[in-house]
Write a protein that holds these residues in place. Structure first.
Motif, short mmCIF file in Angstrom:
data_model
loop_
_atom_site.label_atom_id
_atom_site.label_comp_id
_atom_site.label_asym_id
_atom_site.label_seq_id
_atom_site.Cartn_x
_atom_site.Cartn_y
_atom_site.Cartn_z
N THR A 131 2.81 3.88 24.96
CA THR A 131 3.97 3.37 25.70
C THR A 131 4.73 2.41 24.77
OG1 THR A 131 2.57 1.63 26.66
CG2 THR A 131 3.00 3.57 28.03
N LYS A 150 11.00 6.24 30.32
CA LYS A 150 10.71 5.02 31.09
C LYS A 150 11.97 4.58 31.82
CE LYS A 150 7.22 1.70 29.70
NZ LYS A 150 6.93 0.57 28.79
N PHE A 201 2.82 -4.33 36.06
CA PHE A 201 2.60 -5.28 34.96
C PHE A 201 1.63 -6.38 35.41
CE2 PHE A 201 6.45 -5.06 31.88
CZ PHE A 201 6.50 -3.68 31.98
N SER A 240 1.15 -4.48 30.69
CA SER A 240 1.12 -5.93 30.47
C SER A 240 -0.33 -6.43 30.47
CB SER A 240 1.97 -6.63 31.55
OG SER A 240 2.11 -8.00 31.30
O1 G3P Z 1 4.66 -1.78 28.44
C1 G3P Z 1 5.18 -2.98 28.85
C2 G3P Z 1 4.20 -4.09 28.94
O2 G3P Z 1 2.94 -3.73 28.57
C3 G3P Z 1 4.64 -5.46 28.59
O3 G3P Z 1 3.61 -6.34 28.29
O4 G3P Z 1 2.68 -8.45 27.44
O5 G3P Z 1 5.17 -8.02 27.35
O6 G3P Z 1 4.04 -8.46 29.52
P1 G3P Z 1 3.91 -7.91 28.14
#
Ligand code: G3P
Length: 219
Positions: free
Chosen positions: A28, A85, A131, A166
């Motif tokens: 991703t 996406k 997320f 996330s």
């Molecule tokens: O794919 C998007 C996501 O994994 C973002 O992660 O750590 O930026 O909240 P983060």
């Protein structure tokens, strides 16, 4: 059903290493990860598509359904396994419905509630990305959302798969596995942490020492 691991990165070398270990079922990306990779968007996605057999999620910045569909048409030419996406908005869900009718795979991103996940499934999303880390950041328990979505989807015949996104640490992955999430999309640094345990390292060291000692006494 097996739990799949995607890599949440646009770093081709990180992906190559995870593929070699058999731990990369897909990738991703998002505009922040592309910026970090420091290369042209199309070039990076084409490189990633050559390294990984599984789905590669590509994210644009369009705001209307019409523009999202145009972006999707372009991104789809970048690789055979490209997934589009789309952000969790009304325009986004219009685009998801139209794309899914054309057989284009979609990943609904920036999902922070079970009701949003329900709407994404109803729109015909291939994947939905809640997320967890960003919910933890605002004093919620991100992985509770995963259990909730899995329970809700389990009541129906939705084919939408849940990609836990996330992810910040191994417990996010374990909690996702406990909830039965289809996929975890994992930063390379977190994947690395899954392997290690000091008792494994000590055990290997001790067995080696005992093997050598035994061999010497047998001479
Ligand atoms: O794919 C998007 C996501 O994994 C973002 O992660 O750590 O930026 O909240 P983060």
């Amino acid at each position: 059903m097996n739990m799949k691991f995607f890599l949440d990165t646009a770093d081709v070398e990180e992906i190559r290493r995870a593929v070699a270990l058999g731990m990369c079922d897909g990738v991703t990306t998002n505009p922040s990860l592309i910026m970090k990779a420091g290369k042209d968007h199309k070039t990076v996605i084409q490189e990633i598509s050559k390294v990984v057999d599984g789905p590669v999620s590509v994210e644009g910045i369009a705001e209307t359904a019409e523009d999202m569909i145009k972006e999707a048409e372009e991104f789809s030419t970048w690789g055979p396994n490209v997934v589009i996406k789309i952000p969790m908005t009304k325009e986004g869900m219009k685009a998801v419905r139209a794309l899914s009718q054309k057989g284009v795979k979609t990943n609904v991103t920036l999902v922070f509630s079970a009701s949003q996940a329900l709407l994404a499934a109803k729109a015909g999303a291939t994947y939905v990305s809640p997320f967890v880390g960003r919910l933890d950041d605002i004093s919620e328990t991100g992985t509770d959302l995963i259990s909730d979505i899995m329970d809700i989807y389990g009541n129906y015949d939705f084919s939408t798969e849940v990609i836990v996104a996330s992810i910040r640490h191994p417990v996010h992955i374990l909690e996702s596995a406990r909830a039965g999430a289809h996929i975890a999309t994992v930063p390379a640094a977190v994947l690395e942490k899954l392997w290690h345990h000091p008792l494994t390292d000590n055990g290997i060291k001790t067995f080696k020492e005992h093997h050598e000692k035994h061999k010497n006494t047998m001479q």
